[in-house]
Write a protein that holds these residues in place. Structure first.
Motif, PDB file in Angstrom:
ATOM      1  N   GLU A 150      -6.427 -16.959  -2.278  1.00 12.93           N
ATOM      2  CA  GLU A 150      -5.072 -17.120  -1.776  1.00 12.93           C
ATOM      3  C   GLU A 150      -4.038 -16.453  -2.679  1.00 12.93           C
ATOM      4  N   SER A 151      -4.484 -15.896  -3.809  1.00  9.13           N
ATOM      5  CA  SER A 151      -3.530 -15.324  -4.757  1.00  9.13           C
ATOM      6  C   SER A 151      -2.811 -14.122  -4.195  1.00  9.13           C
ATOM      7  N   VAL A 152      -3.403 -13.483  -3.164  1.00  9.78           N
ATOM      8  CA  VAL A 152      -2.731 -12.334  -2.568  1.00  9.78           C
ATOM      9  C   VAL A 152      -1.363 -12.729  -2.020  1.00  9.78           C
ATOM     10  N   PHE A 153      -1.242 -13.990  -1.588  1.00  8.83           N
ATOM     11  CA  PHE A 153       0.036 -14.434  -1.057  1.00  8.83           C
ATOM     12  C   PHE A 153       1.113 -14.444  -2.141  1.00  8.83           C
ATOM     13  N   LEU A 154       0.684 -14.604  -3.388  1.00  5.88           N
ATOM     14  CA  LEU A 154       1.662 -14.645  -4.459  1.00  5.88           C
ATOM     15  C   LEU A 154       2.257 -13.276  -4.724  1.00  5.88           C
ATOM     16  N   SER A 155       1.631 -12.214  -4.167  1.00  4.51           N
ATOM     17  CA  SER A 155       2.274 -10.900  -4.229  1.00  4.51           C
ATOM     18  C   SER A 155       3.537 -10.897  -3.390  1.00  4.51           C
ATOM     19  N   SER A 156       3.720 -11.973  -2.639  1.00  2.00           N
ATOM     20  CA  SER A 156       4.956 -12.135  -1.883  1.00  2.00           C
ATOM     21  C   SER A 156       6.146 -12.300  -2.812  1.00  2.00           C
ATOM     22  N   GLU A 157       5.901 -12.476  -4.103  1.00  3.41           N
ATOM     23  CA  GLU A 157       7.000 -12.592  -5.045  1.00  3.41           C
ATOM     24  C   GLU A 157       7.684 -11.252  -5.308  1.00  3.41           C
ATOM     25  N   THR A 158       7.106 -10.181  -4.765  1.00  3.72           N
ATOM     26  CA  THR A 158       7.707  -8.852  -4.893  1.00  3.72           C
ATOM     27  C   THR A 158       8.590  -8.572  -3.692  1.00  3.72           C
ATOM     28  N   ASN A 159       9.775  -8.065  -3.936  1.00  3.17           N
ATOM     29  CA  ASN A 159      10.719  -7.739  -2.876  1.00  3.17           C
ATOM     30  C   ASN A 159      10.373  -6.387  -2.265  1.00  3.17           C
ATOM     31  N   ALA A 160      10.218  -6.335  -0.944  1.00  2.00           N
ATOM     32  CA  ALA A 160       9.815  -5.106  -0.272  1.00  2.00           C
ATOM     33  C   ALA A 160      10.845  -3.997  -0.449  1.00  2.00           C
ATOM     34  N   TRP A 161      12.099  -4.323  -0.244  1.00  3.33           N
ATOM     35  CA  TRP A 161      13.168  -3.320  -0.331  1.00  3.33           C
ATOM     36  C   TRP A 161      13.235  -2.728  -1.737  1.00  3.33           C
ATOM     37  N   LYS A 162      13.119  -3.584  -2.743  1.00  2.66           N
ATOM     38  CA  LYS A 162      13.171  -3.104  -4.128  1.00  2.66           C
ATOM     39  C   LYS A 162      11.954  -2.241  -4.438  1.00  2.66           C
ATOM     40  N   TYR A 163      10.777  -2.656  -3.978  1.00  4.72           N
ATOM     41  CA  TYR A 163       9.564  -1.879  -4.215  1.00  4.72           C
ATOM     42  C   TYR A 163       9.697  -0.469  -3.646  1.00  4.72           C
ATOM     43  N   LEU A 164      10.155  -0.357  -2.419  1.00  8.40           N
ATOM     44  CA  LEU A 164      10.282   0.959  -1.785  1.00  8.40           C
ATOM     45  C   LEU A 164      11.266   1.850  -2.539  1.00  8.40           C
ATOM     46  N   HIS A 165      12.341   1.260  -3.041  1.00  8.88           N
ATOM     47  CA  HIS A 165      13.325   2.046  -3.776  1.00  8.88           C
ATOM     48  C   HIS A 165      12.821   2.441  -5.161  1.00  8.88           C
ATOM     49  N   GLU A 166      11.894   1.694  -5.705  1.00 10.25           N
ATOM     50  CA  GLU A 166      11.290   2.083  -6.975  1.00 10.25           C
ATOM     51  C   GLU A 166      10.214   3.146  -6.783  1.00 10.25           C
TER      52      GLU A 166
END
Length: 494
Positions: A150-166
């Protein structure tokens, strides 16, 4: 009669749970409050034509992909699936058209033609999409610790919009890779990366339409449940789940019928599920408050068009049309600034379209002036508002489908209020509870509740869409029959 499992709600997730548990040897009863099963996959008929409410295309059905394995088990692989064009989604933003291509390498290479300086970043992004797709069923692997799976769900702590801009330096590329996301809510403040990746990965693997309506999925599941001795009853509105000695023991319906069971699954909004448990020693006020405090995703404004015969050739892809750059911007009140254009595959072999759907995201706030009204009784102002917005949708669609307006014979318009009236979705939400990267464990709900034999399923829990709801159903069923059974019988097909 006492059932092993009673499922409240006959949407896709509830019927999938019912089918799986019936095949596992459980006695199953599905109670649906509406006149027909299907939930957001319901269809309706007008003038001899069948219209979908929420199903338009699906990803991940190619041989070897996760959904293919599950659909084979559920008996859904034999439906009349039609693979879409290699360039399955076409994104038009500010006069520029970008193509999303099936196949992860092809996806990166095609976009790199438009953004050559971003080729390496696109390869990394495509690899992440592939990993998201491949690892989804691994979360059910019984050889792994449950916490690890279930740890994959904790990747939800990353913001999608911020990731794409990085990751990407070109804002137009961010628009292109995000442009097909009318099928999920693009909210830059909250959307987790996991939700964004899940909402796009399967389609890049492969994209499919049905020659027919989405109700074929749920009708097939209901038939399968009955074939295995289960029951599916419509017009059975559950008013209360009765708790005795720390367990739910029966469902009480509005017509007075009572159904006893050992376990109960709610395929309805979690807030509505909590509301059915009127008196409980185990469902604490803090749990109810947490569920009630979850925000819902936006709804959808839909214009369903009927075209005159032999006027417009079929196109085997979708269009996403944006009035302005920056697809992550919030729409202004009363404005249609984006629309998804998709057509129904012809069933007569003519090669011409009879039905086209135009879909645009719509926040509940725009519907609030009429929230105390019912369908057919909302007044002239509401009808005029709908017609004006429908005209805006058609104007945007006309930019990619020339001659669309001239070919229209009839159109039917629905708003989030329509979904609330017919499907009982809170605030007309299209994707259930909003996931928030700032509080991942609050927005990603467990199938378990504080009552040991009461479980949840559906799009509000982990993932939405056909693929997300299907995989969530596996998680729910694993709570009743074990991850070993799910892994061996469905994932491994033993």
């Amino acid at each position: 009669m006492k059932y092993d499992v009673i499922v409240i709600g006959g949407g896709l997730g509830g019927l999938e749970c019912g089918y799986i548990l019936a095949r596992a040897g459980k006695s199953v009863l599905v109670l649906e409050q509406g006149r027909q099963i299907g939930g957001c996959l319901q269809s309706y008929r007008r003038d001899g034509l069948e219209f979908d409410t929420g199903f338009h295309y699906v990803g991940g059905l190619d041989d070897g992909q996760p959904l293919h394995r599950i659909f084979c088990y559920l008996g859904l692989d034999s439906l009349p699936w039609l693979r879409m064009d290699k360039e399955f989604d076409r994104i038009l933003i500010g006069g520029h058209e970008y193509a999303l291509t099936q196949g992860y390498e092809h996806f990166a290479d095609r976009l790199a033609d438009d953004f050559p300086k971003e080729r390496e970043a696109l390869k990394r992004y495509a690899s992440l999409l592939r990993e998201t797709e491949e690892h989804q069923l691994e979360m059910l692997d019984p050889s792994k610790l449950k916490e690890d799976s279930e740890s994959v769900f904790l990747s939800s702590e990353t913001n999608a919009w911020k990731y794409l801009h990085e990751l990407f330096g070109d804002s137009s590329l961010i628009d292109a890779v995000s442009g097909a996301s009318v099928k999920l809510e693009l909210c830059k403040e909250t959307l987790p990366l996991f939700t964004f990746l899940h909402g796009n990965s399967g389609y890049v693997g492969s994209s499919w339409r049905l020659r027919g309506s989405g109700s074929m999925l749920t009708d097939t599941l209901a038939k399968g449940i009955r074939a295995q001795g289960g029951e599916v009853i419509c017009r059975a509105e559950v008013k209360e789940l009765v708790e005795e000695e720390g367990r739910i023991v029966r469902a009480v319906c509005a017509d007075g019928n009572r159904y006893e069971g050992d376990s109960f699954i709610c395929d309805i909004h979690p807030q509505a599920a909590c509301g059915l448990v009127k008196r409980s020693k185990l469902m604490k006020p803090s749990y109810r408050k947490r569920i009630a405090g979850q925000a819902n995703t936006c709804g959808t404004f839909t214009v369903s068009l009927v075209l005159r015969p032999d006027t417009l050739s079929y196109f085997n892809h979708n269009y996403y049309v944006y009035r302005h750059p920056d697809v992550w911007r919030s729409s202004q009140a009363g404005e249609i600034d984006r629309v998804m254009v998709c057509c129904k595959a012809p069933e007569d072999g003519s090669g011409y379209i009879r039905q086209v759907d135009l879909l645009a995201p719509m926040p509940w706030e725009q519907c609030m002036p009429w929230m105390q009204t019912r369908v057919g009784k909302r007044g002239d102002e509401y009808e005029m508002w709908k017609e004006n917005l429908a005209n805006e949708c058609m104007a945007l669609a006309e930019t990619v489908v020339s001659g669309l307006n001239d070919g229209v014979e009839q159109r039917y318009i629905s708003t989030p209020l329509t979904y609330t009236d017919y499907l009982h979705t809170p605030e007309g939400s299209s994707y259930g509870i909003r996931k928030d990267f700032r509080a991942p464990l609050g927005g990603i709900l467990s199938p378990r509740t504080s009552i040991p034999n009461l479980y949840l399923t559906g799009q509000s829990l982990i993932m939405h869409g056909v693929q997300g709801v299907t995989q969530t159903a596996l998680f729910t069923c694993s709570e009743l029959i074990g991850r070993d059974w799910i892994w061996n019988h469905i994932v491994q097909g033993k």
